[in-house]
Scaffold this motif. Sequence first.
Motif, PDB file in Angstrom:
ATOM      1  N   LYS A   1       0.853  -1.186   0.000  1.00 30.05           N
ATOM      2  CA  LYS A   1       0.000   0.000   0.000  1.00 30.05           C
ATOM      3  C   LYS A   1       0.888   1.235   0.000  1.00 30.05           C
ATOM      4  CE  LYS A   1      -3.912  -2.006   2.437  1.00 30.05           C
ATOM      5  NZ  LYS A   1      -5.096  -1.685   3.233  1.00 30.05           N
ATOM      6  N   HIS A   2       0.386   2.264  -0.689  1.00 29.55           N
ATOM      7  CA  HIS A   2       1.124   3.520  -0.790  1.00 29.55           C
ATOM      8  C   HIS A   2       0.324   4.643  -0.165  1.00 29.55           C
ATOM      9  CE1 HIS A   2       4.289   2.019  -3.519  1.00 29.55           C
ATOM     10  NE2 HIS A   2       3.364   1.142  -3.823  1.00 29.55           N
TER      11      HIS A   2
ATOM     12  N   PRO B   1      -1.439   8.187   0.320  1.00 31.20           N
ATOM     13  CA  PRO B   1      -2.127   9.048  -0.641  1.00 31.20           C
ATOM     14  C   PRO B   1      -1.199  10.155  -1.149  1.00 31.20           C
ATOM     15  CG  PRO B   1      -3.385   8.867   1.418  1.00 31.20           C
ATOM     16  CD  PRO B   1      -2.125   8.091   1.604  1.00 31.20           C
TER      17      PRO B   1
ATOM     18  N   GLU C   1     -14.946   2.479  11.542  1.00 35.36           N
ATOM     19  CA  GLU C   1     -16.134   3.097  12.127  1.00 35.36           C
ATOM     20  C   GLU C   1     -17.008   1.966  12.641  1.00 35.36           C
ATOM     21  OE1 GLU C   1     -16.454   7.271   9.719  1.00 35.36           O
ATOM     22  OE2 GLU C   1     -18.058   6.452  10.962  1.00 35.36           O
TER      23      GLU C   1
ATOM     24  N   VAL D   1     -19.134  -2.850  11.149  1.00 34.81           N
ATOM     25  CA  VAL D   1     -17.713  -2.532  11.193  1.00 34.81           C
ATOM     26  C   VAL D   1     -17.323  -2.110   9.787  1.00 34.81           C
ATOM     27  CG1 VAL D   1     -15.403  -3.450  11.554  1.00 34.81           C
ATOM     28  CG2 VAL D   1     -17.301  -4.240  12.998  1.00 34.81           C
ATOM     29  N   THR D   2     -16.949  -0.865   9.612  1.00 38.47           N
ATOM     30  CA  THR D   2     -16.606  -0.368   8.272  1.00 38.47           C
ATOM     31  C   THR D   2     -15.213   0.242   8.304  1.00 38.47           C
ATOM     32  OG1 THR D   2     -18.933   0.196   7.937  1.00 38.47           O
ATOM     33  CG2 THR D   2     -17.361   1.060   6.339  1.00 38.47           C
ATOM     34  N   ALA D   3     -14.349  -0.253   7.452  1.00 41.32           N
ATOM     35  CA  ALA D   3     -12.982   0.268   7.396  1.00 41.32           C
ATOM     36  C   ALA D   3     -12.960   1.561   6.581  1.00 41.32           C
ATOM     37  CB  ALA D   3     -12.051  -0.760   6.761  1.00 41.32           C
ATOM     38  N   VAL D   4     -12.396   2.607   7.158  1.00 41.18           N
ATOM     39  CA  VAL D   4     -12.310   3.892   6.469  1.00 41.18           C
ATOM     40  C   VAL D   4     -10.864   4.381   6.413  1.00 41.18           C
ATOM     41  CG1 VAL D   4     -14.684   4.571   6.956  1.00 41.18           C
ATOM     42  CG2 VAL D   4     -12.886   5.131   8.583  1.00 41.18           C
TER      43      VAL D   4
ATOM     44  N   ALA E   1      -8.610   4.287   4.175  1.00 42.01           N
ATOM     45  CA  ALA E   1      -8.207   4.984   2.956  1.00 42.01           C
ATOM     46  C   ALA E   1      -8.988   6.278   2.750  1.00 42.01           C
ATOM     47  CB  ALA E   1      -8.391   4.060   1.762  1.00 42.01           C
ATOM     48  N   ARG E   2     -10.127   6.406   3.368  1.00 45.13           N
ATOM     49  CA  ARG E   2     -10.980   7.576   3.179  1.00 45.13           C
ATOM     50  C   ARG E   2     -10.357   8.809   3.857  1.00 45.13           C
ATOM     51  NH1 ARG E   2     -14.558  11.546   1.547  1.00 45.13           N
ATOM     52  NH2 ARG E   2     -15.695  12.373   3.348  1.00 45.13           N
TER      53      ARG E   2
ATOM     54  N   VAL F   1      -9.392  12.387   2.421  1.00 43.48           N
ATOM     55  CA  VAL F   1      -8.099  12.310   1.749  1.00 43.48           C
ATOM     56  C   VAL F   1      -7.999  13.259   0.562  1.00 43.48           C
ATOM     57  CG1 VAL F   1      -8.850  10.344   0.326  1.00 43.48           C
ATOM     58  CG2 VAL F   1      -6.424  10.687   0.802  1.00 43.48           C
ATOM     59  N   ASP F   2      -9.097  13.427  -0.187  1.00 39.25           N
ATOM     60  CA  ASP F   2      -9.028  14.284  -1.372  1.00 39.25           C
ATOM     61  C   ASP F   2      -8.845  15.748  -1.003  1.00 39.25           C
ATOM     62  OD1 ASP F   2     -11.342  12.392  -3.477  1.00 39.25           O
ATOM     63  OD2 ASP F   2      -9.164  12.315  -3.257  1.00 39.25           O
TER      64      ASP F   2
ATOM     65  N   ARG G   1     -11.728  10.453 -11.420  1.00 43.86           N
ATOM     66  CA  ARG G   1     -11.721  11.231 -10.170  1.00 43.86           C
ATOM     67  C   ARG G   1     -13.072  11.827  -9.839  1.00 43.86           C
ATOM     68  NH1 ARG G   1      -7.078  13.023  -7.854  1.00 43.86           N
ATOM     69  NH2 ARG G   1      -8.490  13.105  -6.069  1.00 43.86           N
TER      70      ARG G   1
ATOM     71  N   ARG H   1     -25.157   1.268   4.859  1.00 43.33           N
ATOM     72  CA  ARG H   1     -25.195   0.039   5.662  1.00 43.33           C
ATOM     73  C   ARG H   1     -26.520  -0.037   6.383  1.00 43.33           C
ATOM     74  NH1 ARG H   1     -20.040  -2.643   7.496  1.00 43.33           N
ATOM     75  NH2 ARG H   1     -21.498  -4.194   6.749  1.00 43.33           N
TER      76      ARG H   1
ATOM     77  N   GLN I   1     -17.082   7.301   1.569  1.00 44.04           N
ATOM     78  CA  GLN I   1     -15.799   6.672   1.256  1.00 44.04           C
ATOM     79  C   GLN I   1     -15.114   7.346   0.070  1.00 44.04           C
ATOM     80  OE1 GLN I   1     -14.344   4.545   3.135  1.00 44.04           O
ATOM     81  NE2 GLN I   1     -15.552   2.728   3.630  1.00 44.04           N
ATOM     82  N   THR I   2     -15.652   8.518  -0.309  1.00 44.51           N
ATOM     83  CA  THR I   2     -15.093   9.224  -1.463  1.00 44.51           C
ATOM     84  C   THR I   2     -13.604   9.473  -1.277  1.00 44.51           C
ATOM     85  OG1 THR I   2     -17.213  10.301  -1.827  1.00 44.51           O
ATOM     86  CG2 THR I   2     -15.286  11.302  -2.872  1.00 44.51           C
ATOM     87  N   GLY I   3     -12.827   9.117  -2.271  1.00 39.70           N
ATOM     88  CA  GLY I   3     -11.384   9.277  -2.176  1.00 39.70           C
ATOM     89  C   GLY I   3     -10.709   8.057  -1.587  1.00 39.70           C
ATOM     90  N   GLY I   4     -11.409   7.343  -0.728  1.00 40.34           N
ATOM     91  CA  GLY I   4     -10.840   6.133  -0.141  1.00 40.34           C
ATOM     92  C   GLY I   4     -11.024   4.930  -1.033  1.00 40.34           C
TER      93      GLY I   4
ATOM     94  N   ARG J   1      -7.898   2.937  -2.143  1.00 41.84           N
ATOM     95  CA  ARG J   1      -6.896   3.866  -2.633  1.00 41.84           C
ATOM     96  C   ARG J   1      -5.470   3.402  -2.361  1.00 41.84           C
ATOM     97  NH1 ARG J   1      -7.826   9.647  -2.755  1.00 41.84           N
ATOM     98  NH2 ARG J   1      -5.964  10.762  -3.501  1.00 41.84           N
ATOM     99  N   GLY J   2      -5.239   2.835  -1.182  1.00 42.09           N
ATOM    100  CA  GLY J   2      -3.880   2.397  -0.843  1.00 42.09           C
ATOM    101  C   GLY J   2      -3.315   1.403  -1.835  1.00 42.09           C
ATOM    102  N   HIS J   3      -4.197   0.667  -2.508  1.00 42.38           N
ATOM    103  CA  HIS J   3      -3.760  -0.373  -3.424  1.00 42.38           C
ATOM    104  C   HIS J   3      -3.733   0.060  -4.879  1.00 42.38           C
ATOM    105  CE1 HIS J   3      -4.670  -3.986  -0.610  1.00 42.38           C
ATOM    106  NE2 HIS J   3      -3.377  -3.832  -0.735  1.00 42.38           N
TER     107      HIS J   3
END
Lengths: 966, 181, 88
Positions: A581-582, A584, A642, A725-728, A730-731, A794-795, B22, B30, B105-108, B164-166
Motif C-alpha cells: 500500500k502507498h 495518498p 467506524e 464494522v466499516t474500514a475507512v 483509505a478515506r 483524503v481528497d 476522479r 449500511r 468513502q469518497t477518495g478512499g 486507494r492504498g492499493h
Amino acid sequence: MSAWRLAEPFGTLIDRSQPISFLFNGRSLTGLGGDTLASALLVNGVRLVGRSFKLHRPRGIFSCGIEEPTGIVDLLDGVRRTPNVRSTVVEISPGLAAESVNCWPSVRFDLGALNGWFAPLLPAGFYYKTFKWPNWHLFEPTVRRMAGLGRASLTTDQDRYEEVSTQVDLLVVGGGIAGLAAAIASAEAGARTTLLCAGAAPGGGLGAQGDPAVAEMIAKAGRAGVTVMPRTLAFGVYDHNLVCASEQLAGATRGPGVLRERLWKIRARSIIAAQGAFERPMIFPGNDRPGVMLSGAVQRYADAYGVACGRRIVIAANCDSAYRVAQRLRTAGIEVLAVLDRRPASHIGTHAEGVRTLASSGIGKVLGASSVKGCLTVAAEGPSVRSERLDCDLILSAGGHAPAVHLHSQAGGKLRWEAEASMFVPDGPAPGLYSVGACAGVFSRQAALEHAADVGRSLALGFTVPPAPVGGAGRSLASTRIAGVRGKAFIDLQNDVAATDIGLAALENYRSIEHLKRYTTTGMATDQGKTSNVNALVLMGELTQREPAQVGTTKFRPPFAPMTLGTLVGRRVGSLYRPLKHLPAVQWHAAHGALFEHFGNWSRPAAYPLAGESLNEAAQREARCVRQSVGLFDGSPLGKLEIWGPDAAQFLDLMYVGTMSTLRVGQARYGLVLNANGVVVDDGIVARLGEGHFWVNTTSAGVERTAAAFEEWLQCEFTNLKVFVTAVTARFANLTVSGPRAWEALAAIGFDAAFSPQNMTHMSLREGAFGAIPLRVLRASFTGELSYEINLPVDESGGLLEMLMAAIAPLGGCLYGIEALEILRTEKGYIHVGTDTDGTTLPGDIGFGRAIDGKRANFVGRRSLLRPAARDPQRLQLVALSPADGRTLLPCGAQIAALNPPTATEGHVTSSYWSPSLDAPVALAMLARGGERQGEHVGVHHLGRRIDAVVVKAPFIDPQGERLNG
Amino acid sequence: MDERLDWEAALAATGVTVKVDRSVRLVALRYFDAGGFGERLRTALGEGIPAPLGFNRGRYGAAEDPFMLVWRSPTECWLLSATAAPIEAISREIAGFGDACLIDQTGGILALRVEGSRTLDLLHRLGSVDSVPRAGEASTGRFADISVTAVGLATTEFLMLVERGHVVHLLGWIRETLTDF
Amino acid sequence: MMRIPCIVCGLRDENEFTCGGTSHLVRPAIDASDRDWAEYLFFRDNPKGLHHERWRHTQGCGQWFNLVRHTLTHEILTVYAMTESPPR
C-alpha cells in the motif's frame, strides 16, 4: 562417424534450407531449423553430453522427449543461464550455447570420474552411514560443491512472465491421434474444446512419421473449432478440475526483457488425458553407456529430425513394437544386426522381415568405454548357450511401454497392473478426467481412434463415457532383466541407481515403494523417474516375492516436468511481489526527500535524509526536532474503523481489554485486542463519536486482521448484536503534528481555539472543521509529546499538508518518519505490538493485569487469562533496560541472563535505539519476573559477547507525562 | 518522479484503456434490515437496493443527476454519483434512523474505468474468469492479489472499485500486463 | 486450488477465501474447566470423510458460511448459512 542426416521423406519437422550454428562446450556445430539440441548433437556425432550425478559416468542422449534422463545441459544465452535443460526439448536457434553439466574440467576428462573407482563404497544410502565423524560440518562444503548437476544463474531473471485464467468445456491434454480424435468429436458435438500439446505442433509420433491421416485430423480440428495450443505443457491437475499449463512463447529464446512463458490456469468441465506412453528401458549390464537409446526415440529421431543415430544396431526387446522400429529403421538404411528378445518365442507376436531374431536372449555386456562399440549376447536360460559378439554402434532398448498416468493419478485416479502387457493402466476414470489412447493402455490404432472420439462426444453431450479397450500392445514380461548376469545394470540413469541398489534397499528392509524411492533416490532426479520407476518397482517386487501391483507406485505430484520459477511467480516481482500500500501523498513525500521502506504491507517514509545524511542520522535529527520543537508525520496508514449500531458499545467491550462502553462522547481510551488464547494481537485507541458510534484506530499492519476478527465474531458467534464494522482507513488522511510547539503551528494556520490544549484534553476526539473541510481531531500521542492526529477526507488533505509544512518551518520543525517515531516511542516505553510482543505475550506481561481484574464485562481471550500458565510468576514481563556503561547500544534480539552461557535465557531485547534527547541508549525487553527486578544488573548476550545492563524504570523521558499536555 | 506512482495517468494498449475517474463520489450505505432500508432508498432516489451481485442505475432530481447503486454484501451497498445531490437525498432520508447509516468513502475507494475490445483479456490476467462479473452484474473478487469490486457496465466496459492504498499496485500490475499485450 | 461455492457469489477460486476450520463448535462458558477450554481451543477431529467447516469469502462479499467437504476427494457436497444447523 556413426550418425548421419537422412534424406526425405525422413525429417518431417526440420527445415533443410535453414542451417543454424550453435555452440556446445565452446565448439561450434551446425544443425537445421526444427532440430532440437539433442537431434543436432546426435547428427554431429556427439555422444558424450554429460556425467552422471554420483559416479560421474559418461552420459549421452537416451530418449527423444520430455522423459530425457541424461542428455542434460546448461543453456547460456548472453547473461542468462538456464540450468539442467533437457536437450531433447530445446529447439536450436542462432547463437544458442550449451554446456555439459556435472563435470570438471571437461566432460571428456572429468576428475569426478574418480568417484567411479570408489563405486563399491558409494551404494544407495551411503551418506546415511558416513560423513559423521568427527563432525559432519567438516564435510558439508565439499558435499555442497559436488551436489547437483548444472550451475544456477547468479543474476536476476530479466525475462517476463504472465498468468492467464480461462475456462473450457473440454480440455484435451496431448496432441497425438487419440487427443485429436477426442477433440474433434467434442468440438463437433458443440463443446468449447481446447487441446494442449507440449511440442511445436500437434501430431504426436504418427504425425512425425508423416502419416497423412494425421495432417487431415489437424485440419479437421481447426474446422471444428478446436482451440489448439502448441508449446503448452500441462504440468499439473489440481482440485476441482484445475489444470495448470506453461506455454513457451515462440521466439522468446532470444533477448532479455520479453514475455518468455505464460502460466495458464484452466478450469475444465472435463479433462481428457491423451499424453501417450513412455518406453521402458531394458536392464542389462552397461545399459548406461552413451549409444544405448530407447527404441522409439531412435525411430523418432529418424522420422521427425532425419537423424540416423547409428549404422549397425542391436535391439534388446521385450515387446512387439521393437520389430516395427526395426523395420522402419531398415528403410532408412540402418543395419539391424539382431533383435535380442528377452521373451520366449511364444510371447513374440510379430516379426521384422529379414531381421535376425533371438528369443529368450539379452545383452550380457556392452563394449566401449564412453560409447557403444559392440555387445555380447547372453541367454535367459543360462550360461550354457554360447555368448556371441555383435559389432554394433548403437543399442536400442525396447522394454515395453508405460502409459503416462501422471495427470490421471494427480486427479485421484487409481491404477491397475495389466499383466499381459506388463504396465500400469488407469483403472477407470479419475474424477473429471478420462484417459484415451496409449495413455489409457489402448495401443491398437483403430480402437484408440474410435474410443477417443466416443469419449469426446460423450463428454460433450453428457452421455456415459465408455471404458477404455485396453490392449493391443502384445505380451511383455514384467521384468526386463535377465537374472544372474554379472555387471552393473542401471535403473535410474541420472541418479546412478543400479539394480544392486534396489537389492540393497530390499536387504535393509526399505521395501515399501516410498521408502525405496527415498533410500535409493531412484525416481528423484530431474526426470522424476519417467524411464525408471516401473523397472524399480518391478525389481523390488521380484526381490521380495511381490507382484508389481502389490509394490505399487509412489504418489504422483505436480509438476510433471521441471518448471521455471518465473512462470509460477508471474507478475509478482519487484515492486509487485506483494500488494504494497502507498500513502495518498506518496508523490509529495518523495518530492520532499522521503526514504521509503516497507513497514508491514505499507511503503512509508523511514526518514527524510538531508543531503549527505544517513538514515540513522536523519532519524536522530528528526526525533530530536520533535522533542524540541514540532514534527509533521503522515499517519494515514493507521487503521481506522467506524463501529456503528445500537450494540456498538457492548460489542467493543467484548473485543477489547479496557472498558469502552463507559466512554463519554469525545473521550478516547487505549485498548488491547486479544485472540481466544489471550495473546495480544493488536492495540489501538477507541473514541466515542456518539451513542452508538465509535472511532477505532488499530495498528497500520493490523487493521485488516482486526476488522476480520470483529466480523467473524459478529457473523458467527454474536449474531444478535446489531453492529456494523466499516474500514475507512483509505478515506481519511491522518496528518499528525507532534511536539511542544504543535499547537503553535496549528494556531498559526487558523485552527479553531476549541482544539487548543486548554480546551481539548489528552485522549479526546473532537469533530470540527478547518474552513470547509470536516475534521476529526484526536489528541493522542505515540511520541510522548503534545500530539494532534488530524483526520480529514483524503481528497481534501493536500492543501492542509502544505500549510502545515509551511507552518512548522519558522518554528524549527521538520518532517519525521517511522525511524524517528520508533526512537520517540521507545524513549517513552510505549510498546509496538509484534515487536515488543510476540505470539505468547499476555496483557499482564505488558502491565495490563490490573485493567483486566477491574473489568466486569467478558471479553475475547478472558478465559485464557485464567489458566495457570497465564498466572505463572516466571513469565516474561516488559522492562526498560540501560547499558551499565551508558553508551553501548543493546542489540535487538540479544538474550538476557544474569549468569554467563551456558545458562537458561531469561528474556530478550525487543526494541533498542540511541536517544538523541538523552544522548544515551534506550531499550525495552521482555524479562522473566521483570516487574520485580528494578535496579538489577543483567547480562545481555550477543554473538559471544556479554554487555552489562541495568533494569530501569520506563519511561526514560518525562516520567510524569507532563509533556503530553503541551 | 517515478512514473509508477502517478496513478492518475491513463494506461492504454491496443484494445484497452484504463483510467481512474476522479469524478466518482462513493458512499457506503449500511443497513440491518434490507427491506426497510430499500423502501427509504426508493423514497429518496427512486431506486431500491440492487439484487445480490447486481447494480441499479438511476437519475435523481430535476437535474437528472446520474447515480449507481452497487450491491456489496447482505448489509451494504455503495452509492456512486458524480454530484452531491443524490448523496444528500439519501442522507436526509435516513437522518436519525437507527437502523441504517451512511459512511462517505469518497477518495478512499477509487474507480478505474476499463474499456476496449480486449478488456476481458486484461481482466483474465488480473484474476480468475469466475471473478469477472457479466454485463449487468457487480461483484467483489481477487484481482492482482487484492480485493476489487468490479461492475460490468457492458460486455467490454467495467468499473473497478479499489481501495486507494492499493491503486498503485493494481495499476502497476495492469501496466506490466499491457506492456506484453 | 479448490473452487469454493460462496453462498452469495457462487463458485470462486479458493484463494479468495479464508478457511475458519471446523464448524459448529460450541464455545464453553467462562467457568469451564481448563481442560474443556483447551479442548475447545486446540482439539479437533480429523475425519477421513465428510467435514463440516466454515469459510469466509474474504476477498469477495465478506460473508461467512458453512460447507460440507469430503476431506479425501475435496468434493463439496453442500453449502449452508452460518447460523443454520448442519444438514443431514
